[in-house]
Design an enzyme around this catalytic site. Structure first.
Site, mmCIF file in Angstrom:
data_model
loop_
_atom_site.group_PDB
_atom_site.id
_atom_site.type_symbol
_atom_site.label_atom_id
_atom_site.label_comp_id
_atom_site.label_asym_id
_atom_site.label_seq_id
_atom_site.Cartn_x
_atom_site.Cartn_y
_atom_site.Cartn_z
ATOM 1 N N GLU A 178 39.557 46.884 38.342
ATOM 2 C CA GLU A 178 40.444 46.160 39.264
ATOM 3 C C GLU A 178 41.851 46.721 39.111
ATOM 4 O OE1 GLU A 178 40.314 41.846 38.941
ATOM 5 O OE2 GLU A 178 38.138 41.874 38.644
ATOM 6 N N GLU B 285 34.937 38.979 33.209
ATOM 7 C CA GLU B 285 35.819 38.003 32.555
ATOM 8 C C GLU B 285 35.063 36.915 31.797
ATOM 9 O OE1 GLU B 285 38.965 37.929 32.127
ATOM 10 O OE2 GLU B 285 39.882 39.196 33.653
#
Ligand code: IPT
Length: 928
Positions: free
Chosen positions: A476, A396
């Site tokens: 994820e 991220e």
């Protein structure tokens, strides 16, 4: 004097990064008791002179986080920085810990001082001489102290700053926990570095060990004795997570002996598929943060081993080290016990999203060295682990030119492993396409290589074409926050249906709750600080104390390595291993009181076979370990299957008149000798985290509460006795609303002290047009709630068990006869919410000493939950300690309940797992 804290520089005075290894050279652990003082800012007075008097200081254990040892406090943010986005600066309010320790070093020769991890920036002095400083919390750094260290009376002084420029690169969704939280060591020896290159092709292993200085490599088991730098090829067994074959040996160089544990394996990407040793692999993984409820990220080796054993015993074969390299010991355990590792670098700049990604470090040349430094330190430290099969550049962090540079650096230094980075949608610096939290439909499209072109990428451009050709790694998915995640089996089915997938990692392994002084658990919202990420740190398959949650049991079942199905008189075994056949497993069966064993057929990896099925009721076949392994004893169940159990169609004919039954105002108040408060329509459940969605996305509770499903009021309209039946008509609706649910409860006699109930529910008014959050209202639950004497303590039931089950999380629950104490049937989520449901229950009995029993029979089945507090109590409570037993047992006997889903970070719950507003009919029988 403190400018280094805010400089872009990753450090100064450090040795160049190198492998982490064990050798017979002198080693002194500097863990233990240190003198410690905490200052509010970075520029405290000098304390590093050896003669400085620290007798008035506190003592602090190392490794640890001072905020968990009684100094200052831990802070939790999800995506936001806890300080202004003003890179590379940090506030003057910068808690700074000064550490001092005395030690002796009775050795000669080179001496290296190593810190395995300091959060977030350390400056170090030995015997009053400044050695340098370092940033990069979850990575080691070393100083050469040869000539400076003395045989006795050394004084090591370390100043640790909570915030530094490095903090901008460490915005992971986790607690901010400063301190020297990994080992501090002094190392002798002369070997600087070694690089084990061990590949495997078709039965042959090829080994070359590069070392500085050079030496001799010995692997006695293979008869290998070669100088470093020289390549040998010998017949070997390959390393895999399924069979972690390690060849132990030594490297001898300059009189030092270094332990080797060589695993031969080759990672490649061929035709858009990830292969290891030439075979496709599927990661059945978890994202693992290092967490302990008392010690934070200062894990001891026994906790690391516990994680590995828990993973292996729950069929997990892969770990993404979200979002930083773990303690090096953990990787050693992965080598030894067998887990595929995606080793992720300590890089996350998520909070720049609040600056519109303006100034994002990977996109700013000034940060280049700091970013490259982190990658180098990860790759150099971990390069010799066979378990590490993928390098992840970080998490991220948007995109930027630095990713190109770090990618090239890795390609040059270690071309043997592919590289993963998810967030740059061009995937130019990734060998995998990757996204997080797709819906089932999106994942299906990805599997077919038909996913829509990401925003910002030109359709059919070279990036677009390349991306479609890449293997896909789901880094994820399935957000395990609170009760859930649902759909694990649905996801697994898709992941196994398409060659493009190389695996998936559930978010996440363990809740990050911290023990509070009162014995409860803290989450981010319990610390009075803004911004904070609230409960978002409670999203693991393990509770914070490492008790498996129902979600972990469901995951273990969803990913079990053998799929066992029973159909047409045969037991089918689909081998889901990527390498192993099934010869290490025994097949045990039970059917009613009978039990036996089946021959294990030869089934190669990714193939299927069948054997004739034994006859009998409730046939269940279990694949168990034939012999003990390093991670579980013989007999450990790795997979199981059950013949479909069809509920018997029991024709019910109402007989005679009511006997031993009393109604009052349309409610059943007595059944035989049992007092009860009659079943009332219940449509509410204490919302689970996934009901609340993420921010404003997918929050179904807003719609539920807006229409008032949490506060339904009931009216009895008519009680009629007709043809020996009692028919109670009523209406339930929320205050202030015209919508409602018309109910008809039709009671019929069912023998002595028995009743049969047919519930008919018909919605009234306009339900579907609610403007709330764009969600059509659906029902959290539909069923009946009754209050029963508190003396009922035990449940026995025939249905799914022994654990809880929901419509989208039921694989781990088999059909059988189960018994449990009502108090033991609660899952104590740190934030109270619905739990403990059992679907497809054929019958249930509640019993207790000196209290008449209650028996419930389904037609054919029902859901049930039993607890000592109501759904409203559960809903209101914010801590488990607030749940106090009432003077009743509250039993829900339900038509059904909405599924769990994963919407706390992910797609909305699939429609098929919801209860739409429509007419329902539901039948049960109650007996005293
Ligand atoms: C994703 C993060 O990578 C992870 O660290 C965690 O925060 C998770 O979300 C939620 O718990 S990022 C999100 C924007 C998908």
């Amino acid at each position: 004097m403190t400018s280094y804290v805010e400089s872009f520089s990753p450090g100064e005075g450090r040795r160049r990064p190198r492998a982490d290894f064990h050798s017979d050279a002198p080693r002194l652990s500097l863990n233990g008791d240190w003198a410690f003082r905490l200052a509010p800012t970075a520029s405290g007075p000098s304390f590093w002179a050896p003669e400085f008097d620290d007798s008035g200081w506190d003592r602090l254990r190392v490794p640890s986080h001072w905020v968990l040892e009684g100094h200052d406090r831990p802070l939790y943010t999800n995506t936001a920085y806890p300080f202004p986005i003003d890179p590379p600066h940090v506030p003057v309010e910068n808690p700074t810990g000064d550490y001092r320790r005395h030690f002796d070093w009775p050795y000669s020769g080179r001496a290296v001082l190593r810190f395995q991890g300091v959060d977030s920036c350390a400056k170090v002095w030995l015997n009053g001489t400044e050695l340098g400083h370092s940033k990069g919390s979850r990575l080691p750094f070393e100083f050469d102290v040869t000539g400076l260290v003395r045989p006795a009376g050394n004084v090591l002084a370390v100043r640790v700053h909570r915030w530094s420029s490095g903090s901008y690169l460490e915005d992971q969704d986790m607690w901010w926990l400063p301190g020297i939280f990994r080992d501090v060591e002094l190392l002798g020896g002369t070997v600087d570095d070694l690089f084990v290159h061990a590949s495997y092709v078709d039965g042959l292993g090829t080994l070359r060990v590069d070392a500085d200085p050079p030496g001799i490599v010995e692997l006695p088991e293979l008869g290998v004795r070669v100088p470093t730098g020289e390549t040998v090829t010998v017949p070997v067994e390959p390393w895999s997570a399924e069979r972690p074959r390690l060849y132990k040996g030594v490297l001898t160089a300059a009189g030092e002996r270094i332990d080797l544990a060589v695993g031969f394996r080759t990672v490649s990407i061929v035709d858009g598929r990830l292969l290891v040793n030439g075979a496709p692999v599927l990661f059945r993984g978890v994202n693992r943060h290092e967490h302990d409820p008392d010690r934070g990220r200062a894990l001891d080796p026994s906790t690391m081993l516990r994680d590995v054993l828990l993973m292996k015993r729950h069929n997990i074969n892969a770990v993404r080290t979200s979002h930083y390299p773990p303690h090096p010991e953990f990787l050693r355990l992965c080598d030894e016990y067998g887990l595929w590792v995606v080793d992720e670098c300590d890089i996350e700049t998520h909070g720049f999203v609040y600056a519109g990604w303006e100034g994002n470090p990977p996109d700013e040349p000034a940060w280049r060295d700091a970013l490259v430094d982190r990658i180098e330190r990860m790759v150099e430290r971990d390069k010799n682990h066979p378990s590490v099969v993928v390098w992840s550049l970080g998490n991220e962090s948007g995109h930027g030119a630095a990713f190109g540079e770090i990618e090239s650096w890795i390609r040059e230094r270690d071309p043997s492993r592919p590289v993963h980075y998810e967030r740059d949608r061009s995937y130019r610096h990734s060998d995998f396409a990757s996204v997080m939290y797709p819906s089932l439909e999106e994942l299906e499209a990805i599997g077919r290589r038909r996913e829509p072109t990401p925003e910002g990428v030109e359709p059919d451009s070279p990036d677009d074409v390349r991306r479609r050709g890449l293997p896909f790694l789901l880094c994820e998915y399935a957000h395990a926050m609170g009760n859930g995640p649902g759909s694990l089996v649905d996801y697994q089915r898709i992941l196994e249906a398409h060659e493009r997938f190389c695996g998936a990692f559930v978010w996440e392994w363990i809740d990050h709750g911290l023990h509070a002084p009162d014995g409860g658990l803290l989450h981010g919202g319990d610390v009075d600080h803004l911004p904070n990420g609230g409960r978002y740190c409670l999203d693991g398959l393990l509770f914070a104390d490492r008790t498996p949650s129902p979600g972990l049991l469901e995951y273990a079942k969803a990913i079990e390595p053998v799929e066992i199905t029973i159909a047409d008189g045969r037991v089918w075994l689909r081998n889901r291993y990527d390498f192993a056949d099934l010869s290490h497993l025994r097949l045990e069966w039970t059917a009613g009181d009978e039990a036996g064993e089946l021959p294990t057929p030869y089934v190669p990896a990714r193939h299927a076979a069948s054997v004739p099925a034994p006859r009998g009721d409730l046939l269940t076949v279990r694949a168990v370990l034939a012999a003990g392994t390093a991670w579980a004893p013989a007999g450990h169940v790795v997979a199981w299957g059950q013949a479909p159990v069809v509920p018997p169609a029991r024709a019910f004919r109402p007989a005679g008149a009511f006997r031993g039954v009393r109604f009052d105002d349309g409610q059943l108040v007595r059944l035989g000798d049992l007092d009860l408060s009659g079943p009332v329509l219940d449509v509410w459940r204490a919302p689970i985290e996934n009901d609340r969605g993420q921010g404003f996305r997918n929050d179904v509770t807003r719609a539920w509460r807006a229409v008032g499903l949490d506060r339904m009021l009931h009216r009895v309209e008519e009680i009629r006795t007709e043809d020996g039946r009692v028919v109670v008509r009523g209406r339930s609706g929320p205050a202030g609303q015209a919508i409602g649910l018309r109910t008809e409860m039709c009671w019929e006699p069912a023998g002595d002290a028995g009743v049969a109930l047919t519930l008919r529910v018909t919605p009234e008014g306009v339900w579907t047009d609610t403007p709330i959050g764009g969600h059509a209202v659906t029902l959290p639950r539909l069923g009946l709630r009754m209050g029963l004497p508190a003396g009922l303590t035990r449940a026995r039931w025939f249905g799914r068990g022994p654990g809880e089950s929901y419509v989208d999380s039921q694989a781990a629950a088999r059909v059988g006869l189960f018994a449990a104490d009502i108090d033991a049937m609660q899952s104590h989520y740190p934030w109270p919410q619905e739990n403990g449901n059992h679907i497809e229950t054929r019958w249930l009995e509640l019993t207790g000493d000196g209290v008449p029993r209650l028996r419930v029979e389904g037609d054919p089945w029902f859901d049930f939950t039993a607890r000592r507090w109501t759904s409203e109590d559960l809903d209101r409570a914010t801590k488990p300690a607030q749940l106090v037993p009432s003077d009743r047992v509250w039993l829900n006997v339900d038509y059904g309940q909405q599924g769990l889903g994963s919407a706390s970070c992910g797609p909305p719950l699939p429609e098929r797992y919801r209860l739409p507003i429509r007419p329902y009919t539901f039948r049960v029988r109650l007996y005293a």
